[in-house]
Scaffold this active site. Structure first.
Site, short mmCIF file in Angstrom:
data_model
loop_
_atom_site.label_atom_id
_atom_site.label_comp_id
_atom_site.label_asym_id
_atom_site.label_seq_id
_atom_site.Cartn_x
_atom_site.Cartn_y
_atom_site.Cartn_z
CB CYS A 39 -0.89 -0.03 1.24
SG CYS A 39 -1.93 1.43 1.45
CB SER A 41 -0.18 4.06 4.00
OG SER A 41 -1.43 4.43 3.50
CG HIS A 44 3.38 8.41 3.78
ND1 HIS A 44 3.65 9.65 3.24
CD2 HIS A 44 2.22 8.02 3.23
CE1 HIS A 44 2.67 9.98 2.41
NE2 HIS A 44 1.79 9.01 2.39
CG HIS A 60 -1.05 -1.25 6.19
ND1 HIS A 60 -0.01 -0.61 5.60
CD2 HIS A 60 -2.16 -0.86 5.50
CE1 HIS A 60 -0.44 0.14 4.62
NE2 HIS A 60 -1.75 0.01 4.53
CB CYS A 165 -5.36 -1.29 3.70
SG CYS A 165 -5.09 0.50 3.68
#
Ligand SMILES: [Zn+2]
Ligand SMILES: [Zn+2]
Length: 358
Positions: A39, A41, A44, A60, A165
């Site tokens: 993903c 995210s 980051h 995740h 997610c």
């Protein structure tokens, strides 16, 4: 031994190596992962935008099979097939009691990169390794029991990992946050894993006009297959100029300040912009308050699709079984050894959803 992708230092490639995974303790579950999505995210944390203790195992968006449960675990037993959610919650704080577990006030413990008791279950050649939101970039992980959602063993765990997610975040933003109604108009800025699920969610909600906006034509083709009624190539035209009428709901699923401003510019009078993509920490954008007031427009965030796990996951799985939610056009299968290439695809913006199949 368990193979895992470990981040030892920022901006370095993930190292795929053998680690030891300790047995689950009270309230914990050990899961053998079948698949994990890669993903946006996670980028980051990889590039340091979200500081995290290292070394650590990220990831995740997982699904797998329960291998072992710790003392006191009652919701799953070994052999159960599970989707992993990435957000544990306490069930007792004010937000949890008002039905908002996605913004539980007692999640701070997970920021230490540990299990709830402050210790870790992963050990590598150089010592302990931290956890992060489920740590699904490993063949085996240990998670809080509460983040395991049991599913029918006949369903495809490779498809189901995305529910943890991308599907929950995208479809939840439509249903729970925006509350899209039949006949509404929707625009989606950014057609990666989350944005494509916003499009599917909007189609299921009965939106009449669904416009997909991206700079990559391959993603726009998938968007069309999943329910977009129109597509806009933002590398060729300015979406705000091309779509002057605006939309009732505009979903931003990238997290860049320029695309967030563009999304806000696409909101029709009476409409709303929903910020789903994660902007860099501290990023700001200019807004013109009077434009919001006199035209009854709003801007809001949506975190993990406003998830209430026990309510939402069974419903999403039902939609998947019914063929309403399609994963075939989204999943791009890779192996754990391809993980750094998958992150390069996310950096470039041309990846749809790489899924590590273990
Ligand atoms: Zn995610
Ligand atoms: Zn809580």
């Amino acid at each position: 031994m368990t193979r895992a992708a470990v981040l030892h230092e920022l901006h370095a490639p993930l190292s795929v190596e053998d680690i030891e995974v300790a047995a689950p303790r009270a309230g914990e579950v050990q899961v053998r992962l079948a698949a994990s999505g890669v993903c946006h995210s996670d980028l980051h944390t990889l590039n340091g935008s979200f500081p995290w203790p290292l070394p650590a195992i990220f990831g995740h968006e997982g699904a797998g099979v329960v291998e072992e449960v710790g003392p006191g675990v009652t919701n799953v037993t070994p052999g159960d097939h599970v989707i992993l959610t990435w957000l544990p919650y306490c069930g007792a704080c004010r937000q949890c009691r008002r039905g908002r577990p996605n913004i539980c006030e007692n999640q701070g413990w997970s920021d230490a990169g540990t299990m709830m008791d402050g210790t870790v279950r992963f050990t590598g050649a150089t010592g302990p390794i931290h956890h992060c939101t489920g740590s699904t970039f490993a063949e085996r992980t240990v998670v809080a029991a509460q983040t395991c959602v049991k599913v029918d063993a006949t369903l495809d765990l490779v498809d189901l990992c995305l529910f943890g997610c991308a599907v929950m975040t995208g479809v939840g933003a439509v249903r729970n946050s925006a509350k899209v109604q039949p006949g509404d108009s929707v625009a989606v800025v950014g057609c990666g894993g989350v944005g494509l699920n916003v499009i599917q969610g909007a189609r299921i909600a009965g939106a009449e006009r669904i416009v997909a906006i991206d700079r990559v034509s391959a993603k726009l083709e998938v968007a069309r297959a999943l329910g977009a009624t129109e597509v806009i190539d933002a590398s060729a035209v300015d979406p705000v100029e091309a779509l002057p009428d605006g939309f009732d709901h505009v979903f931003e699923a990238i997290g860049r300040t320029d695309t967030i401003e563009s999304a806000i510019g696409l909101v029709a009078p009476g409409g709303q912009a929903l910020l789903i993509g994660m902007a860099p920490v501290g990023a700001t954008i200019p807004i013109t308050p009077l434009d919001l007031t006199v035209s009854d427009r709003s801007i809001r965030g949506s975190w993990y699709g406003g998830v209430v796990p026990e309510r939402d996951f069974p419903l999403l799985v039902d939609l998947y079984r019914a063929g309403e939610l399609r994963m075939d056009a989204i999943v791009q299968r890779i192996t754990l050894d391809d993980i750094n290439a998958a992150f390069e695809g996310l950096r470039r913006g041309d990846a749809i959803r790489s899924v590590i199949v273990y």
